[in-house]
Design a protein around this motif. Structure first.
Motif, PDB file in Angstrom:
ATOM      1  N   SER A   1       0.810  -1.149  -0.098  1.00  0.00           N
ATOM      2  CA  SER A   1       0.078   0.083   0.005  1.00  0.00           C
ATOM      3  C   SER A   1       0.892   1.432  -0.002  1.00  0.00           C
ATOM      4  O   SER A   1       2.088   1.159   0.097  1.00  0.00           O
ATOM      5  CB  SER A   1      -0.885   0.010   1.158  1.00  0.00           C
TER       6      SER A   1
ATOM      7  N   GLU B   1       4.278   8.094  -1.381  1.00  0.00           N
ATOM      8  CA  GLU B   1       3.312   8.015  -2.498  1.00  0.00           C
ATOM      9  C   GLU B   1       4.103   7.942  -3.826  1.00  0.00           C
ATOM     10  O   GLU B   1       5.467   8.512  -4.070  1.00  0.00           O
ATOM     11  CB  GLU B   1       2.701   9.548  -2.725  1.00  0.00           C
TER      12      GLU B   1
ATOM     13  N   ILE C   1      -3.212   2.837  -9.195  1.00  0.00           N
ATOM     14  CA  ILE C   1      -2.961   3.173  -7.844  1.00  0.00           C
ATOM     15  C   ILE C   1      -2.143   4.686  -7.674  1.00  0.00           C
ATOM     16  O   ILE C   1      -2.312   5.390  -6.704  1.00  0.00           O
ATOM     17  CB  ILE C   1      -1.734   2.098  -7.450  1.00  0.00           C
ATOM     18  N   SER C   2      -1.511   4.974  -8.952  1.00  0.00           N
ATOM     19  CA  SER C   2      -0.984   6.496  -8.819  1.00  0.00           C
ATOM     20  C   SER C   2      -1.192   7.003 -10.244  1.00  0.00           C
ATOM     21  O   SER C   2      -1.150   6.069 -11.284  1.00  0.00           O
ATOM     22  CB  SER C   2       0.518   6.226  -8.424  1.00  0.00           C
TER      23      SER C   2
ATOM     24  N   ASN D   1      -4.618   8.713  -5.824  1.00  0.00           N
ATOM     25  CA  ASN D   1      -3.945   8.331  -4.420  1.00  0.00           C
ATOM     26  C   ASN D   1      -2.939   9.497  -4.109  1.00  0.00           C
ATOM     27  O   ASN D   1      -1.621   9.111  -3.956  1.00  0.00           O
ATOM     28  CB  ASN D   1      -3.302   6.993  -4.528  1.00  0.00           C
ATOM     29  N   HIS D   2      -3.018  10.659  -4.466  1.00  0.00           N
ATOM     30  CA  HIS D   2      -1.798  11.760  -4.375  1.00  0.00           C
ATOM     31  C   HIS D   2      -2.573  12.751  -3.021  1.00  0.00           C
ATOM     32  O   HIS D   2      -3.599  12.648  -2.850  1.00  0.00           O
ATOM     33  CB  HIS D   2      -1.511  12.580  -5.504  1.00  0.00           C
TER      34      HIS D   2
ATOM     35  N   TYR E   1      -8.998   8.372  -4.285  1.00  0.00           N
ATOM     36  CA  TYR E   1      -8.409   7.316  -3.235  1.00  0.00           C
ATOM     37  C   TYR E   1      -9.050   5.956  -3.243  1.00  0.00           C
ATOM     38  O   TYR E   1     -10.195   5.926  -3.287  1.00  0.00           O
ATOM     39  CB  TYR E   1      -8.566   8.055  -1.779  1.00  0.00           C
ATOM     40  N   ASN E   2      -8.054   5.131  -3.204  1.00  0.00           N
ATOM     41  CA  ASN E   2      -8.708   3.620  -3.146  1.00  0.00           C
ATOM     42  C   ASN E   2      -7.997   3.071  -1.943  1.00  0.00           C
ATOM     43  O   ASN E   2      -7.584   3.616  -1.509  1.00  0.00           O
ATOM     44  CB  ASN E   2      -8.571   2.869  -4.555  1.00  0.00           C
TER      45      ASN E   2
ATOM     46  N   TYR F   1      -5.493   1.053  -1.747  1.00  0.00           N
ATOM     47  CA  TYR F   1      -3.914   0.936  -1.954  1.00  0.00           C
ATOM     48  C   TYR F   1      -3.509   2.210  -1.059  1.00  0.00           C
ATOM     49  O   TYR F   1      -2.197   2.391  -0.780  1.00  0.00           O
ATOM     50  CB  TYR F   1      -3.573   0.879  -3.504  1.00  0.00           C
ATOM     51  N   TYR F   2      -4.033   3.430  -1.064  1.00  0.00           N
ATOM     52  CA  TYR F   2      -3.715   4.459  -0.518  1.00  0.00           C
ATOM     53  C   TYR F   2      -3.462   4.467   0.979  1.00  0.00           C
ATOM     54  O   TYR F   2      -2.348   4.761   1.541  1.00  0.00           O
ATOM     55  CB  TYR F   2      -4.666   5.598  -0.623  1.00  0.00           C
TER      56      TYR F   2
ATOM     57  N   THR G   1      -8.027   9.110   3.958  1.00  0.00           N
ATOM     58  CA  THR G   1      -7.392   9.971   3.029  1.00  0.00           C
ATOM     59  C   THR G   1      -6.721  10.854   3.393  1.00  0.00           C
ATOM     60  O   THR G   1      -5.725  11.437   2.579  1.00  0.00           O
ATOM     61  CB  THR G   1      -8.644  10.990   2.418  1.00  0.00           C
TER      62      THR G   1
END
Length: 469
Positions: A182, A212, A224-225, A267-268, A278-279, A281-282, A286
């Motif tokens: 993650s 990140e 994911i990113s 995911n930033h 956001y999912n 994996y983050y 949040t």
């Protein structure tokens, strides 16, 4: 008076005897040290009055030649002699105990051979250090996987590189693995490789201090990113084949009234006027502040709305809006149906994995550097540094490459030199990955290169070679 003269005469005889004993055969004096250099050899010469007894040994960690002279004294004034050579750093002379002189020759590389011998008339002890101009070691680490380490002396200085060649007929595949599974903190390449039960691992994406990923990353069906700039990415298809291209992420949300609002990233950390997806994996939350709105979504339905640091339930995603995008989503309420749309392009949507980094090194068998096109900063593009890269040969072999740098035994490479090295190993397509202190290669649970930090650096993700699923 006669007794005094007799005592004085005996004393003189004793002093003369001691001088004669000191200079007798078997007692040597180091009188002078000098050296000469050529591109392939260093010669160090000790001038002596008599040829001494000596022993010589080559050590590792650190790399040194240690030469011990017994029954020997020294009149040489210096203690350290700098050689300023690509293979030899300096020479240090010391007396380890009365009558025993030690010479330590500190090397910049282990890629040398040496010979110690004596010459007479005049008496000399000579050390010839021969540099191995091009040393290559090859090993098949598993069926269809070949490992090569390369040491090379160039005009600019020494280079050490490590290459893993994966055959398309192998029972192994290349794929990314995320630190800690993650985007939470970071993890070392060795740890990720061991956790994934992989045979080989190298560092991969650029990353932020909090872990990140700074670039595009897709694993399975999840993006994911993403990157704000379209940059070179590696795509891995379900059959294991790989491809390279400059990829732009396209994301949007379809609102209940049919309007489309662009997603600005995945995911930033949320910035001004962002709409970030956001999912799981983050993280489990949040981490956003109260100056925006978080919409928790499950199965295309808004299940909750929060103002800052929303929980990301398993199987759900969160859309976090700020500024102009918060206004665009202001009418949404719990129970509304929305549709999240994401695409990397028709060919790339069918990939199992995507990993972005860059710049591109080779395209269609030609050097093709995209540093300016992809807006890379000078700390990545300028000068020599430790480097990591991945390439593809004409017959489908995948190359993973790491080059050491910022060290006496390896000065690193420019991006152009890295591209040429990839071509030398047969790459017709290749891209640069993160480098510097992150550059690392692990094989069978062992770090085979020398990271420039002097230790492993925790990174955001890795590329591994593991058994096929």
């Amino acid at each position: 008076m006669k007794a005094y003269k007799r005592f004085y005469s005996i004393l003189i005889l004793l002093l003369l005897f001691s001088q004669i004993a000191w200079a007798a055969p078997g007692n040597s004096v180091l009188q002078k040290v000098r050296f000469s250099q050529t591109p392939d050899k260093v010669r160090i010469v000790f001038d002596v009055n008599e040829l001494p007894v000596y022993t010589a040994n080559l050590t590792a960690n650190p790399d040194q030649i240690v030469l011990d002279f017994t029954n020997t004294t020294s009149v040489i004034k210096l203690t350290t002699l700098l050689l300023n050579d690509t293979a030899v750093k300096d020479l240090q002379l010391s007396e380890v105990q009365p009558g025993k002189q030690r010479v330590v020759i500190n090397l910049k590389t282990s890629a040398i051979t040496y010979k110690v011998f004596t010459l007479a008339n005049p008496n000399r002890v000579v050390i010839d250090i021969t540099k191995k101009v091009d040393q290559k070691y090859e090993e098949e680490i598993s069926t269809g996987i070949k490992y090569t380490s390369l040491y090379r002396n160039t005009n600019a200085g020494p280079i050490t590189a490590y290459v893993v060649d994966l055959s398309p007929s192998s029972a192994y595949q290349v794929k990314p693995v995320l630190s800690n599974d993650s985007i939470v903190d970071r993890e070392c390449v060795l740890s990720m490789t061991e956790r994934a039960k992989a045979l080989v691992g190298i560092n991969a994406s650029y990353f932020a201090p909090n872990g990140e990923i700074l670039g595009l990353l897709k694993m399975g069906d999840q993006i994911i990113s993403t990157s704000a700039v379209g940059r070179t990415a590696l795509g891995i298809l379900p059959n294991g084949q790989i491809m390279f291209d400059q990829i732009d992420y396209k994301g949007s949300v379809t609102l209940p009234d049919g309007r489309l609002v662009a997603i600005t990233g995945v995911n930033h950390e949320r910035g001004p006027d962002d709409l970030i997806l956001y999912n799981n994996y983050y993280d489990n939350m949040t981490g956003t502040n109260e100056f925006g709105t978080d919409y928790i979504i499950s199965k295309d339905t808004i299940t909750a709305i929060a103002h800052g640091n929303a929980v990301i339930p398993p199987g759900s995603v969160v859309l976090s809006a700020h500024g102009s995008n918060e206004k665009a989503l202001a009418a949404l309420k719990v129970g509304d149906s929305i549709k999240i749309n994401q695409s990397l392009g028709s060919a790339w949507d069918s990939t199992s994995y995507v990993l972005g980094a860059g710049p591109r090194l080779i395209k269609a068998n030609s050097v093709f550097l995209t540093s300016k096109l992809e807006e890379f900063p000078s700390d990545i593009t300028v000068g020599r540094a430790p480097r990591t890269a991945i390439g593809l040969t004409k017959d489908g072999h995948i190359l993973l490459v790491v080059v050491d740098g910022r060290q006496e035994q390896s000065i690193g490479m420019t991006l152009l030199e890295l591209a040429l090295l990839m071509q030398e190993f047969g790459a017709v397509d290749a891209m640069n990955l993160d480098g510097g202190g992150s550059s690392e290669m692990v094989i069978k649970g062992k770090i085979v290169n020398k990271p420039s930090d002097g230790r492993e650096r925790s990174v955001g993700d890795a590329l591994i070679i593991a058994p096929k699923d």
